[in-house]
Write a protein that holds these residues in place. Structure first.
Motif, PDB file in Angstrom:
ATOM      1  N   UNK B 178      -1.752 -50.559  41.228  1.00 16.45           N
ATOM      2  CA  UNK B 178      -1.815 -48.547  42.000  1.00 16.45           C
ATOM      3  C   UNK B 178      -1.263 -48.296  41.827  1.00 16.45           C
ATOM      4  N   UNK B 199       0.195 -29.215  45.318  1.00 14.90           N
ATOM      5  CA  UNK B 199       1.123 -30.003  46.223  1.00 14.90           C
ATOM      6  C   UNK B 199       1.659 -31.362  45.598  1.00 14.90           C
ATOM      7  N   UNK B 200       0.985 -31.123  44.139  1.00 18.56           N
ATOM      8  CA  UNK B 200       2.154 -32.276  43.117  1.00 18.56           C
ATOM      9  C   UNK B 200       3.561 -32.250  42.789  1.00 18.56           C
TER      10      UNK B 200
ATOM     11  N   UNK C  32     -12.519 -49.535  44.966  1.00 18.65           N
ATOM     12  CA  UNK C  32     -11.496 -49.549  44.171  1.00 18.65           C
ATOM     13  C   UNK C  32     -12.167 -48.899  43.216  1.00 18.65           C
ATOM     14  N   UNK C  36     -10.497 -45.197  42.790  1.00 24.58           N
ATOM     15  CA  UNK C  36      -9.266 -44.501  41.649  1.00 24.58           C
ATOM     16  C   UNK C  36      -9.797 -43.725  40.646  1.00 24.58           C
ATOM     17  N   UNK C  39      -8.329 -40.610  43.064  1.00 23.73           N
ATOM     18  CA  UNK C  39      -7.083 -40.752  43.118  1.00 23.73           C
ATOM     19  C   UNK C  39      -6.359 -39.714  41.659  1.00 23.73           C
ATOM     20  N   UNK C  40      -7.010 -40.292  40.781  1.00 21.58           N
ATOM     21  CA  UNK C  40      -6.949 -39.580  39.361  1.00 21.58           C
ATOM     22  C   UNK C  40      -7.456 -37.583  39.782  1.00 21.58           C
ATOM     23  N   UNK C  42      -7.802 -36.076  42.068  1.00 19.44           N
ATOM     24  CA  UNK C  42      -6.685 -35.365  42.632  1.00 19.44           C
ATOM     25  C   UNK C  42      -5.369 -35.219  42.300  1.00 19.44           C
ATOM     26  N   UNK C  43      -4.635 -36.524  41.137  1.00 19.23           N
ATOM     27  CA  UNK C  43      -3.299 -35.744  40.791  1.00 19.23           C
ATOM     28  C   UNK C  43      -3.532 -35.142  39.522  1.00 19.23           C
ATOM     29  N   UNK C  44      -4.615 -35.417  38.639  1.00 22.60           N
ATOM     30  CA  UNK C  44      -4.282 -34.326  37.400  1.00 22.60           C
ATOM     31  C   UNK C  44      -5.059 -33.214  37.369  1.00 22.60           C
ATOM     32  N   UNK C 181     -11.586 -51.599  28.621  1.00 23.02           N
ATOM     33  CA  UNK C 181     -10.246 -51.098  28.561  1.00 23.02           C
ATOM     34  C   UNK C 181     -10.554 -49.826  27.204  1.00 23.02           C
ATOM     35  N   UNK C 184     -12.922 -47.523  28.454  1.00 24.17           N
ATOM     36  CA  UNK C 184     -11.619 -46.333  28.315  1.00 24.17           C
ATOM     37  C   UNK C 184     -11.227 -45.489  27.638  1.00 24.17           C
ATOM     38  N   UNK C 188     -10.236 -41.514  26.976  1.00 23.50           N
ATOM     39  CA  UNK C 188      -9.431 -40.939  27.337  1.00 23.50           C
ATOM     40  C   UNK C 188      -9.178 -40.391  25.601  1.00 23.50           C
TER      41      UNK C 188
END
Ligand SMILES: Nc1ncnc2c1ncn2[C@@H]1O[C@H](COP(=O)(O)OP(=O)(O)OP(=O)(O)O)[C@@H](O)[C@H]1O
Ligand SMILES: [Mg+2]
Lengths: 335, 257, 262
Positions: B178, B199-200, C32, C36, C39-40, C42-44, C181, C184, C188
């Motif tokens: 992670x 923020x990124x 998890x 997960x 988190x993705x 939030x970032x993307x 996978x 997954x 994608x």
């Protein structure tokens, strides 16, 4: 009680695809109320037989009926009259004992009010009342086996299949389970088909024993008669002085053909235990000092040895190609 | 010293041998980077049309550098999984009890990680070249790019092996993976740093992986910038995580008795 | 005696209860899968915000555009959990125990999915709440949010059917993990990150067009960024229903042969 036999099989065969002929023409018949011991080494075909008789696995050929129902065409009826505790005590580690019983009771179709009562009753019977609300992950091997037995009994089956119920248990848990199984047969008239690798177990529990090896029944009778067939007991004598082994051998020749190994001399007594006194007198007369003297009654082990030419312990080791195959099947490689 | 080399060789050999002979290990570690490459370089290529997107070699090369470093990092992470699995199976315990020079265990696993990346990194590179990636860089730049990848792999391997030695169970897989995943994705993955907002952007500006990634992109384009800084940061990280891995080994030694 | 007094519904209920109890007693395993996707997201949601400047990108924030993705990823995790749970029952022999009761295969399958169903609902609510809290408006309003929950639960159900199918066919948890996978990848290679008309690379565009996952995502997404879009919803629900019917149908066939008692 219906007429006929509880379990009848004739010419039962199971050939695994890409695998061995695990069961190779088995004939047997078990009466109501009887405890039948199915004895054999690892890989002999015990579990495969149980799976077929409990309708979990269709036979390749041959016929069998349980409580008069055909195992192939009347699977549903068979399942309602049997209970089974299979070799893997398949319990869910994160459920409690009581939850297992309640689930089983629901699936077996017990009406709601009776489920809780039946669960309590069985928990008491197998001595798990205190552990009832603990998760299985904290159970010992013996506790799991007892719960497994209780689960098999939930719907009041008339015929019980137990596949190696005591393998891996210590002596105490084993004896406790034996007592419970014997009681079920004696007091409730339940027919028990039990597989085991332990001679003592078959000897202590079973009314009749079938010895299976490589998918064949090689002998079948009451434990007493099987042993009688092998014949008289043997005596094992260890002299105090090692160099007296030869003299000892000579002395024992009057009883039969002594066999000596590692300073121990063994001889069979054709006249049974009665000849023991005679033997002691003979030793005395020859002024032999004896460190130990043991009388061996013939055991099922001797029966197995006589019928297959191999000892039961380690009999499976002679098939090295099976051990890795099995290990691979069950072993955990990386994810 | 010879005993040390002996342990290193043994552990590294086993690590790479296990990788090659078991499809369940080698396939994911090859397929994952390829798949990210396909999904990003293929699926997001339109992003190169965002105003001010100024990476000359194009979007394929832009994403290749990311996947190149990502495969380096995951070479390390997957080795961490292998260490954790070795603890589950009891093999690691036996290794600890029998290895004459235990430091060699870490070095061996880390070399195993490098060899592993040797396989996956080559595949990714070949696929990228085959799909028509522009490579304006000269030989010196390319060599520096490779060195950057090796150091990146080392950092990730030390982290993963060290943590695996602390946790000692395969179930810790997510805990190893992670943070690496998050650090990687908190770098400018899809667009150059100056096009990130919010923020990124603030996080990416401080993320050490950003420096490695930007340096790699500069090298591939033949216009290296801030290379010294990137190598300096990676060198510092190696010292840091090597110390961490040593402590992991100590903790495992204490547990093994 | 073992006559069948319990109804099929009671059987399903009993199995579902076990599945749910089991899920919640291992809630550590839920963290998890829940985290997960967030988190993705939030970032993307932030890292790809430059994509909104591509000519032709819908006039919404990238975060709003990306909020559909966690629902899909959550569904994939549900599929794996459902598959692994069932595979473990097969491996341990618990399945044999069930096979010896009068339980029907279909009841077992539906019951087994009980835990998956609850997890799917909980996840969907969490994602929705986090999305709204992060400033994403739901264009179709409160009613649309409910429809969104229904659609994403249906999708999770369909994927869970795939998980149980793999478990039943192969009978071991590792096979299920290995298939993950692939799921997954299917996610994608869809319109997950950009609208389909903005995918430039031809092969990718084709794959995303033929990939049913694109339509599942677009159905969920339309409720968030467009409002009530009949076509997107019809395609989304259509494909989700088809997935559920096919995967559960195939699962129950596989269940029948797995439960091949005589
Ligand atoms: N599903 C299967 N597929 C192929 N071969 C099998 C299968 N199940 C069992 N066998 C093989 O059939 C033979 C008999 O197995 P079985 O499990 O009936 O033995 P067993 O007497 O119960 O032994 P144990 O004491 O080890 O439980 C063995 O050689 C085993 O490897
Ligand atoms: Mg067996």
């Amino acid at each position: 009680m219906p007429d006929g036999e509880a379990i009848v099989a004739s010419g039962l065969v199971r050939q695994f695809r890409k695998g061995p002929r695990a069961v190779d023409g088995i004939d047997l018949s078990v009466s109501y109320g009887e405890i039948y011991g199915f004895l054999g080494p690892n890989g002999a075909g015990k579990s495969t037989t149980v799976h077929m008789l409990t309708t979990l696995l269709p036979p390749t050929s041959g016929q069998a009926s349980v409580a008069g129902f055909d195992i192939v065409h009347q699977g549903r009826q068979v399942r309602t009259v049997i209970g089974a505790a299979l070799q893997e005590a398949a319990l869910d580690p994160i459920l409690t004992g009581r939850e297992h019983l309640l689930l089983q009771a629901t699936l077996q179709g017990l009406p709601k009010p009776k489920r809780v009562q039946r669960a309590d009753e069985l928990l008491t019977r197998v001595g798990l009342t205190e552990a009832a609300d603990r998760r299985i992950s904290g159970y010992s091997g013996g506790m799991k086996r007892r719960l497994d037995l209780a689960l098999a009994l939930v719907h009041g089956p008339r015929i019980l299949f137990l596949d190696e119920p005591t393998t891996g248990l210590d002596l105490q848990s084993r004896t406790a389970l034996w007592e419970e199984v014997a009681r079920l047969a004696r007091e409730e008239g339940i027919t028990v088909f039990l597989t085991t690798q332990y001679l003592e177990e078959a000897d202590a529990l079973a009314h009749r024993v079938g010895i299976i090896d490589h998918g064949h029944i090689v002998a079948e009778d009451t434990p007493e008669r099987l042993k009688a067939e092998i014949g008289s007991p043997t005596v094992e004598v260890v002299p105090v002085e090692h160099d007296q082994a030869e003299l000892l051998r000579g002395t024992l020749e009057q009883f039969g053909t002594p066999v000596s190994a590692d300073g121990t001399v063994t001889v069979q007594l054709p006249g049974g235990e009665a000849q023991l006194a005679e033997l002691v007198r003979a030793l005395d007369a020859a002024s032999l000092h004896v460190a130990s003297l043991t009388l061996h009654q013939p055991t099922l082990d001797d029966v197995f040895l006589a019928k297959t030419g191999r000892k039961l312990e380690g009999a499976a080791d002679e098939e090295p190609e099976e051990a890795p195959a099995d290990g691979g099947k069950r072993g955990r490689r990386g994810r | 010293m010879r005993r040390f080399a002996f342990v290193v060789r043994g552990v590294a050999w086993r690590s790479i041998h296990n990788t090659i002979v078991s499809p369940s290990i080698i396939i994911p570690s090859i397929v994952f980077p390829l798949f990210f490459f396909a999904a990003f370089a293929g699926g997001l290529s339109k992003i190169a049309q965002v105003p001010n997107f100024d990476y000359k070699p194009g979007y394929t090369a832009f994403q290749f550098t990311f996947v190149f470093l990502q495969s380096a990092a995951f070479g390390g992470v997957f080795t961490g999984f292998a260490v954790a699995r070795d603890f589950d199976s009891g093999f690691a315990r036996r290794l600890l009890l029998s290895a004459p020079a235990r430091g060699g265990i870490i070095v061996g696993y880390v070399i195993g990680a490098l060899l592993r990346w040797g396989i996956t990194g080559s595949v990714v590179t070949v696929v990228a070249l085959a799909s028509g990636m522009n490579v304006p860089a000269g030989p010196g730049d390319l060599f520096a790019l490779l060195a950057l990848g090796v150091l990146f792999n080392l950092v990730a391997a030390l982290w993963a092996v060290g943590l695996a030695m602390f946790l000692r169970t395969e179930q810790a897989g997510a805990v190893i993976q992670m943070p690496v995943f998050v650090v990687l994705f908190l770098a400018p993955v899809y667009v150059p740093l100056h096009l990130l907002t919010g923020w990124v952007h603030s996080v990416a500006r401080l993320n050490p992986a950003t420096f490695a990634l930007e340096a790699a992109r500069g090298l591939l384009a033949g216009t290296p910038t801030d290379i010294a800084l990137a190598f300096g940061l990676l060198g510092g990280s190696i010292v840091l995580w090597a110390a961490f891995a040593r402590r992991g080994l100590r903790s495992a030694e204490r547990a093994a008795g | 005696m073992g006559a069948e007094h319990a109804s099929v519904l009671e059987q399903i209920g009993a199995i579902a209860r076990r599945s749910i109890v089991r899920t919640f007693r291992q809630r550590g395993l839920l963290v998890f899968p829940l985290l997960f996707p967030l988190i993705l997201f939030a970032i993307n949601g932030s890292a790809l915000s430059a994509a909104t400047r591509i000519p032709g990108f819908p006039p919404v924030s990238y975060r709003a555009f990306a909020l559909a993705v966690p629902f899909m990823q959550g569904a994939l995790f549900v599929a794996v959990t459902a598959g692994v749970d069932l595979a473990r029952d097969i491996e341990t022999g618990f399945f044999n125990r069930l096979a010896l009761t009068p339980l029907r295969g279909g009841a077992l399958l539906l019951g087994q999915l009980g835990g998956a169903f609850v997890v799917a609902c909980v996840q969907a609510v969490v994602y929705l709440v986090v999305g709204v809290a992060s400033g994403v408006g739901i264009a179709s309003g409160a009613g649309g949010a409910l429809v969104l929950l229904a659609l994403s639960t249906l999708i999770a159900f369909g994927f869970a059917g795939l998980g149980t199918l793999v478990a039943l066919r192969f009978g071991n948890g590792e096979a299920v993990q290995a298939v993950f996978p692939l799921f997954f990848v299917s996610l994608f290679l869809s319109s997950m990150a950009l609208p389909r008309n903005l995918i430039k690379t031809p092969w990718f565009h084709d794959v995303a067009t033929y990939n049913p996952v694109s339509y599942l995502i677009e159905g969920v997404r339309s409720l968030i960024i467009t409002g009530w879009d009949g076509q997107a919803l019809a395609l989304g629900f259509g494909f989700a229903a088809a997935l559920a019917i096919i995967s559960l149908g195939a699962s129950s066939l596989a269940m029948r042969s797995r439960m091949a008692r005589t």
